[in-house]
Each structure stands twice: as structure tokens, then as C-alpha cells.
Motif scaffolding. Structure first.
Motif, short mmCIF file in Angstrom:
data_model
loop_
_atom_site.label_atom_id
_atom_site.label_comp_id
_atom_site.label_asym_id
_atom_site.label_seq_id
_atom_site.Cartn_x
_atom_site.Cartn_y
_atom_site.Cartn_z
N MET A 69 0.84 -1.19 0.00
CA MET A 69 0.00 0.00 0.00
C MET A 69 0.88 1.25 0.00
N ARG A 70 0.26 2.41 -0.27
CA ARG A 70 1.00 3.67 -0.17
C ARG A 70 1.51 3.79 1.28
N PRO A 71 2.78 4.14 1.47
CA PRO A 71 3.30 4.24 2.84
C PRO A 71 2.70 5.44 3.57
N TYR A 72 2.70 5.36 4.88
CA TYR A 72 2.29 6.49 5.71
C TYR A 72 3.38 6.77 6.74
N VAL A 73 3.27 7.88 7.44
CA VAL A 73 4.30 8.31 8.38
C VAL A 73 3.80 8.12 9.80
N GLN A 74 4.63 7.51 10.61
CA GLN A 74 4.36 7.35 12.04
C GLN A 74 5.58 7.86 12.79
N ASP A 75 5.39 8.96 13.50
CA ASP A 75 6.53 9.67 14.10
C ASP A 75 7.50 10.07 12.99
N ASP A 76 8.76 9.59 13.04
CA ASP A 76 9.71 9.96 11.97
C ASP A 76 10.01 8.76 11.07
N ARG A 77 9.07 7.80 11.05
CA ARG A 77 9.31 6.57 10.28
C ARG A 77 8.29 6.43 9.16
N LEU A 78 8.77 5.89 8.06
CA LEU A 78 7.90 5.54 6.95
C LEU A 78 7.39 4.12 7.19
N VAL A 79 6.10 3.91 7.02
CA VAL A 79 5.51 2.61 7.32
C VAL A 79 4.89 2.02 6.05
N TYR A 80 5.34 0.81 5.69
CA TYR A 80 4.76 0.08 4.56
C TYR A 80 3.88 -1.04 5.10
N THR A 81 2.76 -1.26 4.46
CA THR A 81 1.87 -2.36 4.80
C THR A 81 1.47 -3.08 3.51
N SER A 82 1.00 -4.30 3.67
CA SER A 82 0.63 -5.09 2.50
C SER A 82 -0.87 -5.38 2.49
N THR A 83 -1.40 -5.58 1.30
CA THR A 83 -2.83 -5.83 1.15
C THR A 83 -3.20 -7.23 1.58
N ARG A 84 -2.29 -8.18 1.48
CA ARG A 84 -2.57 -9.56 1.87
C ARG A 84 -1.26 -10.20 2.34
N ARG A 85 -1.42 -11.31 2.99
CA ARG A 85 -0.27 -12.02 3.56
C ARG A 85 0.57 -12.70 2.48
N PHE A 86 1.82 -12.91 2.82
CA PHE A 86 2.74 -13.65 1.94
C PHE A 86 2.72 -15.12 2.35
#
Length: 865
Positions: free
Chosen positions: A234-251
Motif C-alpha cells: 500500500m501507499r506508505p504512511y508516516v508514524q513519528d519519523d518513520r515511513l511505514v509500509y503495509t501489505s494488502t494480503r499475507r505472503f
């Protein structure tokens, strides 16, 4: 105008993820996430950044080159990358035909040039005039004023996305505004360059790998894994000073490789963010609000964001905990054995490669490698100096500290030195340098790359072998090299004139200088570069070998160079005199398929010197890889140019195709009429072990003498009963060349007239990896019995070649019986479990001894038929 160019990249790189205008547009969004709302840029900077976004990847498409593929193929790096691609495909798919292999290699090389050069191409694109269909020219940035004011800046920033972060410092400092713009519209090149590189690195979400596009492109291999992980991010988002990547489904577990590739990519993004942040902090600049990536520090933490399905991402990659120990085992005496002289050979090999590479690059004659030995208060110092291409600091480190990595076959070397595309180095495995630690702990490497000034000389110092990290430093003024090349100095642990020393000899009959000359001359006898030596007693370097002179010097000089030593014993000198005389008579040239001399040698028996010296001498010819001594070939005298069979180059084989080597053996067999009968019998086996028929040499012995190929046919034709006797006893010859058979019990054996004495298990001189020993495929499915002797299995594995193969075929022909039927007639008279079927053979003086044989009885016709 940019959109068509960007969309054409897929035609050149169909397996790559999206580099079209969608990727370029997404960089604005990714940059906004990284910069946040408070990080300001003015309109001029926005214009330059937008231009850099547009231009940074356009060089990946052939459309970016007015002359298309031909222009890319003309790149100096193309030839080297093509050679690497052909080599890789040949190794992975040896059965692939030449034409499709060449086509695939060409496509791979083309893509690799585009990938490596695309950043460098960016500055050229805004200066390039393209042609419309009506013949009118146009530019990607149409406005002349903006092109002149900002074009070079955009191109340079676009190119910088492939630079190392440290090199961005040269952008520090603003550029003034255009006169028609507000004065505050200055351009901060460093800021814009960092926004570009971070946005480009961080844009790894599904916009780079749309699922529907993947369905049509169907990428494979590593490319498929890139698509697999990016299509679900997914598009990354910011949490504190970190970039966060998430996935749409499990690997799933089947997608583990894609997950790990995602992990490595996210670590790369994290590294870019941290390095840019450190750069801005060092320069006292305002820092980006995003400075790292969540989960990049450990696989199990990243799994909280990129979730797995019923498997756990444990980093179980192969690790080397004690690098020094592994390198010591695989690159030192555990690999080479108790051979300290190999350390010198490997240093000379590296120096020779570098010197030859320079000659190849500059199309000149090879230079000189100088070997020095000197005594200093701190001990003995060994020095090897080349006239090669030298090494830049980064190459100096990567080449000499990355165990198993050969610089000569790397894409980086062939890109920097494309003239070396066809260069064949001695060192292919990246381990040779480490052999120096067999003899020294203190090693220093001084190097100056071609086209650099003496002040650019760098030194890599090992102060305590592999136990301590080496130090890279700039050379002091008195250490600088005057011209390109490399100097290696090694402080020897022990006196080279000792049993454990470099010479492996503690003889005081020779001085250190004499020992050094005696070691280097045969070691480098076929050197492709000049070899100079300077020992403690030499006022100046002494030329021992001139490049490739072995093909023109006399037989006597070549023989002396390879075989004689100044401290040879009297008996050895007599034996060498015998062999030298015969070398003058029988040595022949061997040429490879290109007509180049690849050997000067003769077949010879260990026993040939007995008559002239009373001294047995082990006969071996020496095989030289890259001009340096490596392996040997038994029962021969002379030299061969060879290829290595093992990484340590202690096993090698002549670099001549099998047909030519067999032809040489056949011609040698014709020259052995005057040789003693025992040597003839031995050399008959040697010739046939190289595939020759050698009709005039013995293939078997009887109680009365030797039988060559024509004679064996005559002998067989008149017999209905034959015993094949393996040589399980001593064979000698006495008056009138009559064989004399002595058992291990020291009894003279008296064989009957129906016995043929020969080797039932012949040698095969070709290594199996070069040319497998002949097999009779008619019997390939034979299963070996648990006990006993199987004639068909014996024939399949070893009986069908060599002298015994000629004998069995002669029996088959003369008796008119096919081989399969003849094998069925073979009756083993052997010692087996619970049964002794060996024949009793009379001995002189009475009594008998048991000897193993194979009995063959010719079938008698039935009813006169």
C-alpha cells in the motif's frame, strides 16, 4: 513530450516494474509524504524537481537514443557485458544452441547497458535534438531560456539519483534566481537531489507493479519476485519519523522469496533515509521529517507490517562467523597444502594478470613483473611489482578483501575497462591473494590506477594477517608510485632458506639469491610477461624469462629451465643428461585449434635413464596455467600450456583438444623403436591412455616377448585357449628382450605359451571432467553383483579401452565372435569368498604360485558347422 518516452521504457525492459508516467507522477506523492507539510520548496525548485522526476529514468528506453540499439551497442561497456552474459548462459544452459544463446546474451547485455547508463544519459536528453515525422527538430524542454538556465541543472540532479550519497556534497550551496523571477526563488540543488533520490527509492508500492499489467507481462525469475511484493504494498504512511509500509494480503510460504526481496528493498530505503539525514545533520541543514522505515531493522519486526501466512521470517542466511578462519582454510595452507612457494606463485599470477590487462587495454607488448627478496632488520621482505592497470581505492578493497570475488569477471571492471572483454586472466576464483598469508602476517599493497597522478597512490595494509581488519590509507610522499601498477610487500615469518620457508629447502650450498632464482625460473617458465628477479646479491633486477619466449628458445634451454636445479645431485645430473638428449630427439610441438604453440613435449618412461645413469627418475611434464607452473602429466617430459581443473590450480590439464593430444601421443609412439622394452611396454599404455592406438608399441607380453597390435592378431589367430593375466607381479627384461616375471614372493614365474600378460584395468590420462573414459553403452544397464567378477560390467567400465581393449577386440575379430558373446566366454580364475580358482603357475626351481587370470576358450563348431 516526456510521456511517450517514459511509456516506451517497457519496450526495452518488459520485465522491469513500472517506469512510465504513472511512476513519475507518483514521485510527487511519495516526495510529499517524505517531506511533510512544513518542508518548503519555491516554484523554481519545484520546476527543477519536476524536470528531474521526468528525466531520471528516461535513459532506460531505447527511444532515448536517437540511433537506437546500435548506439547502445557502441557503448564501450557493451562488449564486456555481452561476454559475461554469454558466459553465464553457457554455464547455466550448456545445451543451448549458439544462435539462440547469442541472441539472449545480446538482449541481456543491451538491457544491462541501459540500466547502468540511464542515469548518465539524463543530462544528455535535454540537450538532444529529436526529429519529428515532418523533419522538424524539437527538444524535450522547448523553451530556450528555461533550457539554458535550468536544463543542465535538471540533468545533473537527475543523474545524481545513482550517485553515492557522499558525492552529493558537491551540490551544497544555492543557485541564484533568474533575473525575471523573485530573488528568493533560488535553487537548492542538494535539497532537490535528495528529494528525488528518496522519493525514487521509497516508491515501491503497487503503483510500480499493477496487478493487471503483471498478468499481461508475465515476468519470471527475480523480476517476478519484484512484481509479487510490490503489487501488494500500500501507499506508505508516516508514524513519528518513520515511513511505514503495509501489505494488502499475507505472503504465503511459496512467496517467501518475494517477502525477503521486500525486506532487502525496505532496508535499502531505510539506509537511504538515514544517510541523507546524516548528511543534512553534518551540514547543519533542516532535516526531513521522515528518517527511517518501520521494521527495517529486523525481519520479525517487518513481519508486523508485511504479514506472512503460517511461516516465520527467520534470517537463516549462510553466515561466516570467523571470516579469518574460513579464508585461512580455503585460501591458505588448508587449500594449497604445505606449499609456501604457492604464495609466490599466486602473487605473480595476480601481477601477471594486471600487467597483461594493461597490455590488452593499450594494445602494447606485455610489461614486466619484478620479484624481489631483501633482508631487513625486521626480517626478510618479499616484493612483487607489476606494470598493470593498478587499482582505485574502492577496487583495492573489494578485490583484496572479498574472498572468492574475482575482479576480472565483474561487470564493474568490464564497464570501467571494456577493452578487457576478451581478456582471460590466470586468477578466476578470487582466492589467490590470500595465499600470501601462508608465509606472512604483515602485508602491504600499494597501488596507483591508470590515468591517475602519483599522489593518488593508496595503500592497503594487513598488520596481523586476517586477524585484524586491514587499513586503507593514502600513500605517504615517499611511498607514492611513479606510474600505474601495484606493489605487494610481504614480511616473511621465517627465513626463506628453511624447511618451512619459501624455498622449502635449508641447503646452505646455495645463497638466498641462488635459491630465489632457482625457485622462480621453473615456476614462471612459460610466463606471458617478462619476469625479473632481484635477490640480496643482485645489484639490479635480472631478467630470467622474457614474455612467451618458451616457444622460441632451444630445446636444451627449455629443458634446463624446467628441470635442472643448481644443487642437483651427481646421479640426478646424469639422469637429466639422458633425458635432455632424448628431448632433443623426440620432443614435438603441440598446437591448439588456433595454431598457437601449446606444448613442447615427449612421452618418456621413468626407467629410460637407467642405462645411461643407473638412476631411476620420475618423469613428468609440467602444465602451466597462464604461464605459471600448476599440474603435471605423468610419463612425459616437457611443458604444456594448460587450464586449471581446481581452484588451487594444483591440478591442470593441457589446453589442447583431445584429438590433437591423441595425435601427439600417436606420433610419439612412432619414435620409440630404440627405447628399452620395459619403457616401450609402459609407454604403450600411456599412449593408449591418451586415446592413441600406438600399433607399434606392445599391448601385451608373452613368455617369449612383446606383442604389438599386428602381432597380437597373429598370435590370437592360431589359438583356441587364451589366458588374460593381470600384472600382479614384477616385470623385468633380460637378454634378447625376453620378459622376466618375478612374483611378490621373489619367485620367477613360468607362464605357458597361451598366457597374455597385460593390465586388465588401464589408466585413462584425460581427467573425467575433460574427456570421460570410454564406455560401451551397450552394457550401461549392467548391475554389479554383490560378489564375484562381472565381465560385462568390467568391459563397460574399464576393459573396452587401453591395451586390454585392443587385445579383446583382436580376439573378437580373429575368432569371429561379437563382443557380447565373447564376454560371456570369460571365466574368472580369481580368489573369491569361499573359493580359490586361481591358476597354479610353475616357478623356477620347482613348485608353483597362484595367479589370478581370465580364461577364454574358443567354442568348437557343432557337427562340423
Amino acid at each position: 513530450m516526456i510521456v511517450p518516452l517514459a511509456n516506451e521504457i517497457v519496450l526495452s525492459m518488459p520485465m522491469f516494474t513500472n517506469h512510465s508516467i504513472e511512476h513519475i507522477d507518483a514521485l510527487w506523492d511519495t516526495a510529499s509524504i517524505i517531506c511533510g507539510d512544513e518542508f518548503k520548496i519555491n516554484p523554481a525548485e519545484a520546476f527543477v524537481l519536476g524536470g528531474a522526476f521526468l528525466m531520471h529514468d528516461l535513459g532506460m528506453g531505447l527511444c532515448a537514443y536517437p540511433d537506437g540499439a546500435e548506439q547502445v551497442r557502441s557503448d564501450p561497456a557493451y562488449a564486456g557485458l555481452l561476454a559475461l552474459a554469454e558466459e553465464r548462459i553457457s554455464e547455466l544452459e550448456p545445451a543451448t544452441d549458439a544462435e539462440p544463446r547469442a541472441k539472449r546474451a545480446g538482449e541481456e547485455a543491451l538491457v544491462e547497458v541501459l540500466r547502468r547508463r540511464h542515469a548518465e544519459r539524463a543530462p544528455e536528453l535535454l540537450r538532444t535534438s529529436f526529429m519529428a515525422s515532418d523533419g522538424s527538430p524539437f527538444y524535450l524542454l522547448p523553451d530556450l531560456g528555461f533550457r539554458l538556465d535550468y536544463g543542465a541543472m535538471i540533468g545533473e540532479i537527475a543523474e545524481s539519483h545513482w550517485w553515492d550519497v557522499a558525492n552529493l556534497r558537491e551540490f551544497d550551496g544555492p543557485k541564484g534566481s533568474r533575473p525575471d523571477h523573485p530573488r528568493e526563488w533560488t535553487v537548492d540543488k542538494l535539497k532537490i537531489a535528495c528529494i528525488l533520490r528518496l522519493a525514487d527509492a521509497a516508491h515501491i508500492d503497487s503503483r510500480r507493479a499493477p496487478s493487471l499489467v503483471r498478468a499481461f507481462r508475465r515476468p519470471s525469475g527475480t523480476a517476478a519476485e519484484h512484481w509479487s511484493f510490490q503489487e501488494r504494498l500500500m501507499r506508505p504512511y508516516v508514524q513519528d519519523d518513520r515511513l511505514v509500509y503495509t501489505s494488502t494480503r499475507r505472503f504465503t510460504s511459496n512467496e517467501a522469496a518475494a517477502w525477503w526481496l521486500a525486506y532487502d528493498t525496505i532496508k535499502m530505503v531505510d539506509t537511504e533515509l538515514r544517510r541523507v539525514d546524516a548528511l543534512f545533520a553534518d551540514l547543519g541543514r533542516p532535516r526531513f521529517p521522515v528518517r527511517s522505515v518501520a521494521g527495517a531493522d529486523a525481519p520479525d519486526r517487518l513481519a508486523d507490517y508485511l504479514q506472512t501466512d503460517r511461516w516465520h521470517p527467520v534470517d537463516a542466511r549462510i553466515r561466516v562467523t570467523d571470516v579469518g578462519k574460513v579464508v585461512g582454510n580455503l585460501g591458505g595452507d588448508k587449500l594449497y597444502g604445505n606449499r609456501p612457494d604457492i604464495a609466490l606463485r599466486e602473487l605473480v599470477a595476480n601481477a601477471s594478470d594486471a600487467t597483461l590487462a594493461r597490455a590488452s587495454r593499450e594494445a602494447t607488448t606485455p610489461g614486466t613483473v619484478t620479484i624481489g627478496l631483501s633482508q631487513e632488520p625486521a626480517g626478510w621482505l618479499l616484493t612483487v611489482i607489476d606494470q598493470g592497470i593498478g587499482m582505485r581505492p574502492e577496487t583495492l578493497v573489494s578485490s583484496l578483501t572479498d574472498f572468492g570475488n574475482s575482479r576480472w569477471r565483474s561487470a564493474d571492471t568490464l564497464t570501467e575497462h571494456p577493452e578487457l572483454a576478451g581478456f582471460e586472466p590466470i586468477g578466476r576464483f578470487g582466492i589467490g591473494f590470500f595465499a600470501v598469508f601462508m608465509v606472512a602476517d604483515e602485508v602491504s599493497v600499494y597501488s596507483l590506477a591508470l590515468d591517475e597522478a602519483p599522489r593518488d597512490t593508496h595503500v592497503l595494509e594487513f598488520t596481523d594477517g586476517l586477524a585484524v581488519r586491514p587499513l586503507l590509507r593514502t600513500a605517504e610522499p615517499n611511498e607514492r608510485l611513479r606510474s600505474a601498477g601495484t606493489v605487494v610487500t610481504a614480511r616473511l615469518r621465517v627465513d626463506p632458506r628453511s624447511v618451512k620457508g619459501l624455498f622449502r629447502n635449508n641447503s646452505r650450498r646455495l645463497s638466498h639469491t641462488e635459491h630465489l632464482h632457482a625457485l622462480v625460473l621453473p615456476l614462471c617458465a612459460l610466463s606471458r610477461v617478462n619476469i625479473d628477479v632481484q635477490g640480496p646479491d643482485d645489484a639490479r633486477p635480472v631478467r630470467l624469462v622474457s614474455a612467451d619466449d618458451w616457444v622460441v628458445i632451444s630445446e636444451t634451454e627449455l629443458f634446463d629451465r624446467v628441470y635442472r636445479q643448481p644443487d642437483d645431485s651427481y646421479k640426478r645430473r646424469l639422469a637429466l643428461d639422458v633425458f635432455c638428449k632424448r628431448f632433443l630427439q623426440r620432443a614435438r610441438l603441440l598446437r591448439d585449434e588456433d595454431g598457437r604453440i601449446a606444448g613442447r613435449a615427449m612421452m618418456a618412461s621413468n626407467w629410460e635413464a637407467l642405462e645411461g645413469s643407473g638412476w631411476y627418475m620420475n618423469c613428468v611434464s609440467h602444465i602451466y596455467v597462464g604461464g605459471l607452473r600448476s599440474g603435471t602429466l605423468q610419463q612425459s617430459v616437457g611443458v604444456f600450456s594448460g587450464r586449471p581443473l581446481t581452484a588451487d590450480r594444483l591440478r591442470a590439464f593441457p589446453d589442447i583438444d583431445a584429438e590433437r593430444l591423441t595425435a601427439w601421443a600417436e606420433s610419439q609412439a612412432e619414435l620409440l623403436d630404440e627405447t628399452d622394452p620395459f619403457s616401450r611396454e609402459i609407454l604403450g599404455g600411456v599412449a593408449r591412455a591418451l586415446g592413441a592406438k600406438a600399433e607399434r608399441l606392445p599391448c601385451a607380453l608373452t613368455a617369449t616377448g612383446e606383442l604389438d597390435v599386428p602381432a597380437i592378431h597373429q598370435w590370437v589367430a592360431g589359438r583356441d585357449l587364451i589366458f588374460l593375466v593381470g600384472e600382479s607381479f614384477h616385470v623385468h627384461f633380460r637378454d634378447r628382450n625376453k620378459p622376466w616375471f618375478i612374483s611378490f614372493g621373489h619367485q620367477e614365474l613360468l607362464f605357458s605359451e597361451n598366457c597374455l600378460i597385460l593390465s586388465l584395468y588401464p589408466d585413462w590420462q584425460f581427467p573425467e571432467e575433460v574427456l570421460p573414459s570410454p564406455k560401451d553403452d551397450r552394457f550401461a544397464d549392467i548391475e554389479l553383483a554383490e560378489t564375484g567378477w562381472n565381465s560385462r560390467a568390467w568391459w563397460y567400465d574399464s576393459g573396452n579401452f587401453g591395451s586390454v581393449g585392443l587385445v579383446v577386440r583382436a580376439i573378437s575379430e580373429e575368432w569371429g565372435i561379437d563382443i557380447p558373446e565373447l564376454l560371456e566366454l570369460m571365466e574368472p580364475l580369481h580368489l573369491e569368498d569361499g573359493r580359490d580358482a586361481r591358476c597354479d603357475v610353475p616357478v623356477v626351481g620347482g613348485g608353483s604360485e597362484k595367479v589370478e587370470m581370465i580364461r577364454l576358450q574358443r567354442p568348437q563348431p557343432i557337427n562340423g558347422l
